[in-house]
Design a protein around this motif. Structure first.
Motif, PDB file in Angstrom:
ATOM      1  N   ILE A   1      -1.097   2.800  -0.527  1.00  0.00           N
ATOM      2  CA  ILE A   1      -1.048   3.259  -1.250  1.00  0.00           C
ATOM      3  C   ILE A   1      -0.527   2.926  -2.635  1.00  0.00           C
ATOM      4  O   ILE A   1       0.409   2.277  -2.344  1.00  0.00           O
ATOM      5  CB  ILE A   1      -0.957   5.024  -1.297  1.00  0.00           C
ATOM      6  CG1 ILE A   1       0.882   5.386  -0.905  1.00  0.00           C
ATOM      7  CG2 ILE A   1      -1.710   4.978  -0.057  1.00  0.00           C
ATOM      8  CD1 ILE A   1       0.934   7.108  -0.643  1.00  0.00           C
ATOM      9  N   LYS A   2      -1.142   3.461  -3.874  1.00  0.00           N
ATOM     10  CA  LYS A   2      -0.115   2.936  -5.258  1.00  0.00           C
ATOM     11  C   LYS A   2       1.174   3.226  -5.191  1.00  0.00           C
ATOM     12  O   LYS A   2       1.802   2.546  -5.990  1.00  0.00           O
ATOM     13  CB  LYS A   2      -1.698   2.651  -5.846  1.00  0.00           C
ATOM     14  CG  LYS A   2      -2.652   2.176  -6.041  1.00  0.00           C
ATOM     15  CD  LYS A   2      -2.195   0.411  -5.844  1.00  0.00           C
ATOM     16  CE  LYS A   2      -3.938   0.764  -5.882  1.00  0.00           C
ATOM     17  NZ  LYS A   2      -3.587  -1.031  -5.394  1.00  0.00           N
ATOM     18  N   ASP A   3       1.280   4.389  -4.614  1.00  0.00           N
ATOM     19  CA  ASP A   3       2.559   5.011  -5.154  1.00  0.00           C
ATOM     20  C   ASP A   3       3.961   5.345  -3.905  1.00  0.00           C
ATOM     21  O   ASP A   3       2.981   4.572  -2.682  1.00  0.00           O
ATOM     22  CB  ASP A   3       2.052   6.766  -5.296  1.00  0.00           C
ATOM     23  CG  ASP A   3       1.903   6.442  -6.841  1.00  0.00           C
ATOM     24  OD1 ASP A   3       1.735   6.484  -7.804  1.00  0.00           O
ATOM     25  OD2 ASP A   3       0.791   7.742  -6.706  1.00  0.00           O
TER      26      ASP A   3
ATOM     27  N   PHE B   1       3.503   1.537   0.839  1.00  0.00           N
ATOM     28  CA  PHE B   1       3.397   1.143  -0.957  1.00  0.00           C
ATOM     29  C   PHE B   1       2.552  -0.174  -0.821  1.00  0.00           C
ATOM     30  O   PHE B   1       2.956  -1.447   0.096  1.00  0.00           O
ATOM     31  CB  PHE B   1       4.269   1.163  -1.515  1.00  0.00           C
ATOM     32  CG  PHE B   1       4.644   0.329  -2.844  1.00  0.00           C
ATOM     33  CD1 PHE B   1       3.581   1.177  -4.268  1.00  0.00           C
ATOM     34  CD2 PHE B   1       4.935  -0.636  -3.233  1.00  0.00           C
ATOM     35  CE1 PHE B   1       3.992   0.817  -5.099  1.00  0.00           C
ATOM     36  CE2 PHE B   1       4.651  -1.791  -4.289  1.00  0.00           C
ATOM     37  CZ  PHE B   1       4.251  -0.903  -5.247  1.00  0.00           C
ATOM     38  N   GLN B   2       1.657  -0.031  -1.929  1.00  0.00           N
ATOM     39  CA  GLN B   2       0.735  -1.317  -1.894  1.00  0.00           C
ATOM     40  C   GLN B   2       0.280  -2.109  -3.323  1.00  0.00           C
ATOM     41  O   GLN B   2       0.455  -0.909  -4.554  1.00  0.00           O
ATOM     42  CB  GLN B   2      -1.497  -0.846  -1.501  1.00  0.00           C
ATOM     43  CG  GLN B   2      -1.743  -2.311  -1.818  1.00  0.00           C
ATOM     44  CD  GLN B   2      -3.105  -2.329  -1.434  1.00  0.00           C
ATOM     45  OE1 GLN B   2      -3.791  -0.763  -2.067  1.00  0.00           O
ATOM     46  NE2 GLN B   2      -3.910  -3.233  -1.010  1.00  0.00           N
ATOM     47  N   GLY B   3       1.073  -3.065  -3.617  1.00  0.00           N
ATOM     48  CA  GLY B   3       1.548  -3.342  -5.364  1.00  0.00           C
ATOM     49  C   GLY B   3       2.579  -4.108  -5.331  1.00  0.00           C
ATOM     50  O   GLY B   3       2.936  -4.850  -4.096  1.00  0.00           O
TER      51      GLY B   3
ATOM     52  N   GLU C   1       2.014  -7.077   2.291  1.00  0.00           N
ATOM     53  CA  GLU C   1       1.127  -5.339   2.848  1.00  0.00           C
ATOM     54  C   GLU C   1       1.766  -4.897   4.118  1.00  0.00           C
ATOM     55  O   GLU C   1       2.384  -4.239   4.368  1.00  0.00           O
ATOM     56  CB  GLU C   1       0.141  -5.461   2.255  1.00  0.00           C
ATOM     57  CG  GLU C   1      -0.246  -4.847   0.701  1.00  0.00           C
ATOM     58  CD  GLU C   1      -0.965  -5.604  -0.037  1.00  0.00           C
ATOM     59  OE1 GLU C   1      -1.506  -5.236  -1.465  1.00  0.00           O
ATOM     60  OE2 GLU C   1      -1.532  -5.645   0.878  1.00  0.00           O
TER      61      GLU C   1
END
Length: 192
Positions: A46-48, A70-72, A93
C-alpha cells in the motif's frame, strides 16, 4: 550512526557491494516465496504507512494472515525497479515484507530503537554472510541513523504518547499525535 554517515552515498560500482546486493536479492526472493506460498501470508502493498504500531501489525498477521507493507520510496539501484518480478513487486518491497515478518513478527520485536536492532539480529541470521553485508546497511545502518542520531526524538515521543493515549482510551487524540509524529519523522538518506 557515524559509520552510516561515513558510507558513500553511491558505491554501486564497487564489485563487493554489487555482489552483496545480488546475493541478498536472490535470498529475499526465496524468503518472500516461503512467506507467501509456504506460510500462506497474504502480502498487501500500500502507498501509506500501513500500521500505527507493531502490535497492530502482529494482530493483522495473527487474525487475518495478512501483512500490509509500504510501497514506495526512492528507487534502489539493486533492489528497485530493476528487480521487479512478474507481479510488479521490487526487491525493496519484498525485503520490507520479509523483514517485518521474520525480523519483527516471529519474535515480536517492536518497532523502534531496540526492536529494530533486535529485528536486524534475528533476520540477519537467515542470510548468507555475503548478503548480510547488504541487508545490514538497509536495516541496522538506517536504524542507527533514524533512531539513535537524535533527529527523530521529538517525532518518536509524539508517536509513543499517541500510542499511550490510545491504550488509555483516548483514541482520537492518540491517532492525531501518531499522525503528527509520522509526518515529522525523517528517514536516512539511502546509501548503497
Amino acid at each position: 550512526k557515524d559509520a552510516y554517515d561515513a558510507l558513500p552515498v553511491d558505491d554501486s560500482k564497487n564489485s563487493e557491494v554489487k555482489a552483496a546486493y545480488e546475493k541478498a536479492a536472490k535470498e529475499i526472493n526465496k524468503q518472500f516465496e516461503y512467506l507467501t506460498k509456504d506460510l500462506g501470508i497474504k502480502v498487501e502493498f500500500i502507498k501509506d504507512d500501513p500500521y500505527k504500531n507493531s502490535d497492530e501489525m502482529f494482530e493483522d498477521i495473527i487474525n487475518n494472515k495478512r501483512l500490509k507493507v509500504f510501497q514506495g520510496g526512492e528507487d534502489h539501484p539493486f533492489l528497485g525497479e530493476v528487480t521487479k518480478d512478474a507481479n510488479g513487486f521490487t526487491g525493496t518491497e519484498k525485503f520490507r515484507a520479509v523483514h517485518d515478518y521474520f525480523g519483527h513478527f516471529v519474535n515480536r520485536n517492536q518497532f523502534g530503537k531496540i526492536g529494530e536492532e533486535t529485528a536486524w539480529v534475528d533476520h540477519s541470521k537467515m542470510f548468507s554472510p555475503e548478503a548480510q553485508r547488504a541487508i545490514t546497511t538497509e536495516t541496522r545502518g538506517q536504524n542507527s541513523w533514524v533512531n539513535f542520531s537524535g533527529v527523530n526524538d521529538a517525532a518518536i515521543a509524539k508517536m509513543q504518547k499517541g500510542n499511550q493515549l490510545i491504550k488509555e482510551g483516548n483514541v482520537t487524540e492518540g491517532n492525531k499525535l501518531i499522525q503528527e509524529g509520522q509526518s515529522e519523522f525523517k528517514f536516512a538518506e539511502q546509501k548503497v
